[in-house]
Scaffold this motif. Structure first.
Motif, mmCIF file in Angstrom:
data_model
loop_
_atom_site.group_PDB
_atom_site.id
_atom_site.type_symbol
_atom_site.label_atom_id
_atom_site.label_comp_id
_atom_site.label_asym_id
_atom_site.label_seq_id
_atom_site.Cartn_x
_atom_site.Cartn_y
_atom_site.Cartn_z
ATOM 1 N N PHE A 1 31.087 31.627 36.288
ATOM 2 C CA PHE A 1 31.323 32.526 37.207
ATOM 3 C C PHE A 1 31.696 31.909 38.614
ATOM 4 O O PHE A 1 32.643 32.135 38.989
ATOM 5 N N ILE A 2 30.744 30.611 38.526
ATOM 6 C CA ILE A 2 30.864 30.037 40.109
ATOM 7 C C ILE A 2 32.581 29.524 39.833
ATOM 8 O O ILE A 2 33.132 29.508 40.828
ATOM 9 N N SER A 3 32.964 28.794 38.780
ATOM 10 C CA SER A 3 34.307 28.194 38.769
ATOM 11 C C SER A 3 35.250 29.210 38.822
ATOM 12 O O SER A 3 36.246 28.961 39.538
ATOM 13 N N LEU A 4 35.152 30.441 38.364
ATOM 14 C CA LEU A 4 35.933 31.522 38.174
ATOM 15 C C LEU A 4 36.113 32.148 39.808
ATOM 16 O O LEU A 4 37.166 32.392 40.369
ATOM 17 N N LEU A 5 35.151 32.070 40.568
ATOM 18 C CA LEU A 5 35.027 32.540 41.937
ATOM 19 C C LEU A 5 35.771 31.248 42.824
ATOM 20 O O LEU A 5 36.478 31.840 43.645
ATOM 21 N N LEU A 6 35.631 30.328 42.408
ATOM 22 C CA LEU A 6 36.241 29.167 43.202
ATOM 23 C C LEU A 6 37.727 29.145 43.080
ATOM 24 O O LEU A 6 38.555 29.010 44.072
ATOM 25 N N LEU A 7 37.860 29.535 41.867
ATOM 26 C CA LEU A 7 39.690 29.696 41.596
ATOM 27 C C LEU A 7 40.286 30.992 42.296
ATOM 28 O O LEU A 7 41.375 30.912 42.799
ATOM 29 N N SER A 8 39.547 32.070 42.189
ATOM 30 C CA SER A 8 39.889 33.187 42.999
ATOM 31 C C SER A 8 40.184 32.897 44.334
ATOM 32 O O SER A 8 41.337 33.357 44.811
ATOM 33 N N ILE A 9 39.122 32.382 44.959
ATOM 34 C CA ILE A 9 39.266 32.146 46.485
ATOM 35 C C ILE A 9 40.321 31.068 46.907
ATOM 36 O O ILE A 9 41.003 31.314 47.793
ATOM 37 N N TYR A 10 40.538 30.118 46.012
ATOM 38 C CA TYR A 10 41.687 28.845 46.088
ATOM 39 C C TYR A 10 43.004 29.961 46.140
ATOM 40 O O TYR A 10 43.773 29.649 46.926
ATOM 41 N N CYS A 11 43.095 30.551 45.143
ATOM 42 C CA CYS A 11 44.418 31.443 44.906
ATOM 43 C C CYS A 11 44.800 32.303 46.026
ATOM 44 O O CYS A 11 45.801 32.410 46.577
ATOM 45 N N LEU A 12 43.700 32.932 46.591
ATOM 46 C CA LEU A 12 43.955 33.878 47.801
ATOM 47 C C LEU A 12 44.317 33.189 49.021
ATOM 48 O O LEU A 12 45.111 33.529 49.537
ATOM 49 N N LEU A 13 43.599 32.014 49.164
ATOM 50 C CA LEU A 13 43.985 31.221 50.243
ATOM 51 C C LEU A 13 45.294 30.702 50.109
ATOM 52 O O LEU A 13 45.910 30.523 51.051
ATOM 53 N N LYS A 14 45.502 30.171 49.093
ATOM 54 C CA LYS A 14 46.849 29.513 48.804
ATOM 55 C C LYS A 14 48.013 30.545 48.890
ATOM 56 O O LYS A 14 49.278 29.884 49.488
ATOM 57 N N PHE A 15 47.674 31.869 48.525
ATOM 58 C CA PHE A 15 48.974 32.756 48.984
ATOM 59 C C PHE A 15 49.161 32.839 50.391
ATOM 60 O O PHE A 15 50.165 32.832 50.797
ATOM 61 N N TYR A 16 47.940 33.111 51.122
ATOM 62 C CA TYR A 16 48.092 32.926 52.584
ATOM 63 C C TYR A 16 48.882 31.953 53.117
ATOM 64 O O TYR A 16 49.704 32.097 54.069
ATOM 65 N N ASP A 17 48.487 31.025 52.469
ATOM 66 C CA ASP A 17 49.010 29.566 53.053
ATOM 67 C C ASP A 17 50.592 29.208 52.813
ATOM 68 O O ASP A 17 51.555 28.819 53.531
#
Length: 423
Positions: free
Chosen positions: A149-165
């Motif tokens: 779950f921790i790894s999944l959460l990190l991946l989800s937030i990375y994808c969200l930030l990368k989309f905005y970037d």
């Protein structure tokens, strides 16, 4: 030596030169502990929940049937993942090995998220804190939902930030997929995704949102009505009765076994809030609503104690009357101070909107612990740790930058005075 100097300056701007050693460090720390447990004869740690997950996965491989109990539905994402891994690798130890490798390599996501919000120094410090985190290592040795779950959460937030970037839709799709998966991975995923969606709402431009609703109002309305009709049909057909009954049973169990006893953790401790609960059922004939409303003041006190306990048990045993007590307080409060400095600096440097995703992830884990209970080993706090590390790292980064500025200024004055007197 000159060649190494040339290579360093040529590649110092590339992330790989930092990511590779950080990933190797994280792997070394996790796998060293894995092989220690494997060869020690002690075996890998287990909990009651561990056996439940293993038994459920074994039954699922035989029956291919998912029940309608709360645990069947709300943990379906992890149950299916564990079942697939056991079907492929057969041995739970292989699953633990995969968990530890995934947890170790998630340091790359910590680095990338830090880079997207802050800078390289913060990314390196946060990655080192993550690599050496005992909590991350510990929970990757259990057959439980936490590590993945921790790894999944990190991946989800990375994808969200990368989309905005970057604005690339591939990251938006990946964020949606990972967020939807978190919803069914474990109950805490529902709260976590809710906080992430709040971050998305903060980032949205109101004019764009209003234009979208005006353009697709009929479609949105139709989908909403269809959802309501499906829900009414399902509920009227009593299909979800087992789910609703199990959720009510678990809610009552938490209220009467944890809330009524004033427990901060999942077991009694010296720091609990003792009170005489009111069990009268007088609000809408609901046991849950009645208990919460009739005991609201004591429940708020309990929440306050849990909020303090999230920092650590040491907050209840602070002793400033002795040198040892002061030193102990300084040591334990240092991460808290760095977190506060990081938070203040984020606000002061105008990074609040971008970095608020870190606070959302931290708040999600804290809210879950405060509303339900804190696991006595602080397992439920673990998903927020990587984001705490990033905030702490930014605080350390700002202090280092301040020291550099002050040092340069002081050295400059010394050199100026030396030159002046030599003249």
């Amino acid at each position: 030596m000159g060649q190494l100097h040339h290579i360093y300056h040529k590649y110092k701007g590339q992330d790989l030169i930092f990511i590779i050693p950080l990933a190797l460090l994280s792997l070394w720390i996790r796998l060293r502990y894995f092989f220690y447990l494997l060869n020690s004869g002690k075996g890998f740690p287990q909990s009651d929940d561990t056996q439940w997950y293993l038994d459920y996965a074994s039954a699922l491989m035989v029956n291919y049937k998912i029940g309608l109990d709360m645990n069947d539905i709300l943990y379906i994402g992890y149950n299916i993942l564990l079942t697939l891994l056991l079907a492929i690798f057969k041995d739970p130890i292989a699953v633990i090995f995969i968990q530890m490798v995934v947890a170790a390599l998630s340091v790359i996501l910590v680095y990338k998220i830090s880079m997207l919000i802050f800078n390289r120094l913060t990314a390196i410090i946060a990655s080192v804190l993550y690599a050496y985190s005992w909590d991350i290592t510990l929970w990757s040795t259990y057959i439980l939902t936490d590590s993945f779950f921790i790894s999944l959460l990190l991946l989800s937030i990375y994808c969200l930030l990368k989309f905005y970037d970057s604005g690339k839709n591939v990251y938006k799709v990946l964020f949606i997929v990972t967020a939807l998966y978190m919803l069914v991975f474990r109950p805490a995923g529902i709260i976590t995704v809710s906080f992430l969606l709040l971050y998305v709402v903060i980032k949205l431009d109101r004019a764009t949102v209003w234009a979208f609703f005006k353009k697709y109002n009929y479609i949105i309305g139709s989908v909403f009505l269809a959802g309501v009709l499906v829900a009414m049909v399902v509920l009227s057909g009593n299909k979800l009765d087992p789910l609703i009954a199990s959720m009510q049973f678990n809610a009552k169990k938490v209220l009467y076994n944890v809330y009524a006893t004033g427990w901060i953790f999942d077991k009694a401790s010296a720091f609990d809030h003792k009170y005489r609960p009111n069990y009268t059922i007088n609000i809408m004939d609901s046991l849950i609503l009645s208990f919460i409303i009739n005991n609201w003041d004591n429940i708020l006190m309990l929440y306050g104690r849990r909020a303090l306990a999230l920092v650590g048990r040491w907050v209840f045993t602070v002793d400033l009357t002795s040198v040892r007590g002061v030193l102990r307080f300084g040591w334990y409060s240092l991460p808290v101070m760095m977190f506060l400095i990081g938070t203040i600096e984020i606000i002061r440097n105008g990074l609040s909107k971008k970095a608020s995703v870190l606070w959302m992830a931290i708040l999600a884990s804290c809210v879950f612990c405060i509303v339900f209970f804190i696991d006595s080993m602080y397992r439920y706090r673990a998903p927020g740790l990587p984001f705490m590390f990033i905030t702490v790292a930014y605080g350390v980064d700002r202090i280092i930058q301040l020291i550099i500025v002050v040092t340069k200024k002081y050295v400059g004055k010394l050199l100026w005075n030396k030159r002046k007197y030599s003249l």
